[in-house]
Structure formats: structure tokens, C-alpha cells
Design an enzyme around this catalytic site. Structure first.
Site, PDB file in Angstrom:
ATOM      1  N   CYS A  77       2.843  -3.671 -10.589  1.00 52.84           N
ATOM      2  CA  CYS A  77       1.545  -4.310 -10.830  1.00 52.84           C
ATOM      3  C   CYS A  77       1.654  -5.764 -10.373  1.00 52.84           C
ATOM      4  CB  CYS A  77       1.250  -4.248 -12.328  1.00 52.84           C
ATOM      5  SG  CYS A  77      -0.202  -5.173 -12.845  1.00 52.84           S
ATOM      6  N   CYS A 185      -3.225  -5.332  -4.988  1.00 53.15           N
ATOM      7  CA  CYS A 185      -3.247  -4.725  -6.320  1.00 53.15           C
ATOM      8  C   CYS A 185      -2.872  -3.267  -6.109  1.00 53.15           C
ATOM      9  CB  CYS A 185      -4.651  -4.836  -6.916  1.00 53.15           C
ATOM     10  SG  CYS A 185      -4.924  -3.779  -8.370  1.00 53.15           S
TER      11      CYS A 185
HETATM   12  N1  DGL Z   1      -2.605  -2.635 -10.690  1.00 53.48           N
HETATM   13  C1  DGL Z   1      -2.669  -3.977 -11.066  1.00 53.48           C
HETATM   14  C2  DGL Z   1      -2.209  -4.925  -9.973  1.00 53.48           C
HETATM   15  O1  DGL Z   1      -1.466  -4.537  -9.106  1.00 53.48           O
HETATM   16  C3  DGL Z   1      -3.782  -4.577 -11.816  1.00 53.48           C
HETATM   17  C4  DGL Z   1      -5.030  -3.925 -12.181  1.00 53.48           C
HETATM   18  C5  DGL Z   1      -5.571  -4.546 -13.448  1.00 53.48           C
HETATM   19  O2  DGL Z   1      -5.061  -4.170 -14.505  1.00 53.48           O
HETATM   20  O3  DGL Z   1      -6.467  -5.386 -13.382  1.00 53.48           O
HETATM   21  O4  DGL Z   1      -2.561  -6.069  -9.980  1.00 53.48           O
END
Ligand code: DGL
Length: 256
Positions: A77, A185
Site C-alpha cells: 500500500c 496506489c
Molecule cells: N491501496 C492503497 C495504496 O496503495 C490505498 C487505498 C486507500 O486505502 O485509500 O495507496
């Protein structure tokens, strides 16, 4: 008897199902490894929370993975990386691998136009992203995309509602298309095909392969890589509704 160090699982986490895009890449490149993926769906999204909140949530998840005997942790993430990677590395001694928005590879495609970088508000505000921008930010337009990860959490990767959202979001970038798009993301990787429909012919770049390469390198260096004959596998966990695990499984096996 204690398990052999190298056959212990690798823990991976995200705010939700998006990090499964990193897991999918890791399964390809490290088929002999056991993975435990934890989606903190109960607390998603992370991208619109404060840095302190994301740090605390990330600590809680890391603690859970460590209690499950993980030999390394991958923060799948970008938002949690930005808020927590440094602190987690100070607290824990096991290897912690994290994401990096792919601004560096995208900068190689920059000529006289611009690169559009998509990420959460939390990632874009964060120090790590700002530092990357200083190095590779020439011609980069950063676009925070609140509300976009939610489509992936709902299993919507090609719905009319998603396309209506993307049409609005991308309207200012249609007259002159970007030279490259950064998917900053891990959720957005599952929207690759949908985003590509709005930007025909524009390369979409993510940091997943680079992160897994770094994981492999780190495991080799620490002598923690599972033997080639080991049978790899995946355990999917979620802090929220059990339907999330079904969605993770579907995304893990998707080609998109
Ligand atoms: N998947 C996450 C990232 O790579 C974030 C998504 C979220 O929780 O806002 O930033």
C-alpha cells in the site's frame, strides 16, 4: 520444533483488496513462498485518513502478521508506506519491504508533455512522494483520486458508475493526453483496463514488479528465500466483512 526460517510465511498488507495486485505479482515471481495477505477492509480507505491514523492502523496489522510468525512484511500500500514504513523499520527487526510510486520509470518517458501521477491524497501529501517529486518530478502532474479505490473494494472494475467517475476525474487531461500515467496506489492496478479506455495508447506504469524484485533481493540477502521445491501458497485474511476475502481470491486469479 521451530519452523525452518526460510519456510515461514511472508506477511503482506493493504487497507483493502488493492494489495492483492502486489500479491499476484509476488506469486508469479516467488512461487515457492507462503504468503499471508491481510486486507484491513474494516478501516479502508487509508488514503483519506491522517498520517497518525494510518501509522497506528499499520502498526496494528504489522503486529498481527508478526504474531503469525512472518519472516518478512511487505507493505502493499503506497499510503501506508508513506505513513508507516520508516517507523515500522525502527520498531521491528524483520525485513520490511514497501512500495514506491513509479515516478522514476515514468520520468524516462517524459519528453515535452507531461506525466499524470494518480495516487491517494495521503500518498501525495506524504514526505516520501514529495522527495520523489524533487528527483523525478519534472513534467509530473499529481492527481489525488479520493473515491477511486472504493470501486475496486466493491468489485467494480468496469462498471458504468466507474466510467462516469473516471470521465469527470480525467476531463482536464483529455485535450492533451499525458505521455505516461503512474498508478501510485495498489488498488488502481486493477483499474488498468478501465483507465486505459480513457487514455488510449498511453503507457500505465506501476511499482509492483519493482517491489517484488526488492522483496526477492532482501530474502536472498538474509538467507530467507524458500527452497525451490517448497510448495508455495496463499492465506487471505480481512478485518472486515468476509465477502472481502472472496473478492481478494477473485482478484488474485484475474488477468486484468
Ligand atoms: N491501496 C492503497 C495504496 O496503495 C490505498 C487505498 C486507500 O486505502 O485509500 O495507496
Amino acid at each position: 520444533m521451530a519452523k525452518m526460517e526460510s519456510t515461514r510465511p511472508i506477511g503482506m498488507f493493504d487497507s483493502g483488496v488493492g494489495g492483492v495486485s502486489v500479491l499476484r505479482q509476488a506469486r508469479k515471481m516467488l512461487p515457492a513462498e507462503q504468503f499471508i495477505f491481510y486486507g484491513d477492509t474494516l478501516h479502508a480507505p487509508y488514503g483519506t485518513k491522517t498520517r497518525e491514523e494510518v501509522l497506528q492502523l499499520s502498526r496494528n496489522v504489522a503486529e498481527k502478521l508478526i504474531n503469525m510468525d512472518c519472516k518478512a512484511i511487505v507493505i502493499a500500500c503506497n499510503t501506508a508506506t508513506s505513513a508507516a514504513a520508516q517507523t515500522l523499520r525502527q520498531i521491528y527487526t524483520l525485513p520490511i519491504i514497501a512500495m514506491e510510486p513509479a515516478l522514476k520509470p515514468a520520468s524516462l518517458l517524459h519528453r515535452d508533455g507531461y506525466v499524470l501521477s494518480l495516487a491517494t491524497p495521503g500518498t501525495i501529501k506524504g514526505e516520501k512522494y514529495q522527495q520523489l517529486l524533487q528527483k523525478y518530478g519534472e513534467g509530473v502532474v499529481s492527481l489525488p483520486c479520493p473515491g477511486m479505490m472504493e470501486f475496486v473494494e466493491q468489485g467494480e472494475t468496469d462498471s458504468p458508475a466507474l466510467h462516469a467517475f473516471l470521465t469527470d476525474l480525467f476531463a482536464p487531461y483529455q485535450e492533451k493526453l499525458p505521455e505516461a500515467i503512474v498508478l501510485g496506489c495498489t488498488h488502481y492496478v486493477f483499474l488498468k483496463n478501465a483507465i486505459a479506455k480513457h487514455f488510449p495508447g498511453v503507457p500505465l506504469i506501476d511499482g509492483n514488479e519493482g517491489t517484488v524484485r526488492q522483496l526477492k533481493h532482501m530474502l536472498m540477502e538474509k538467507d530467507l528465500l524458500a527452497g525451490e521445491n517448497e510448495e508455495g501458497g496463499v492465506t487471505l485474511l480481512s478485518s472486515g466483512d468476509p465477502g472481502a476475502v472472496q473478492l481478494m481470491d477473485k482478484l488474485l486469479n484475474s488477468k486484468e
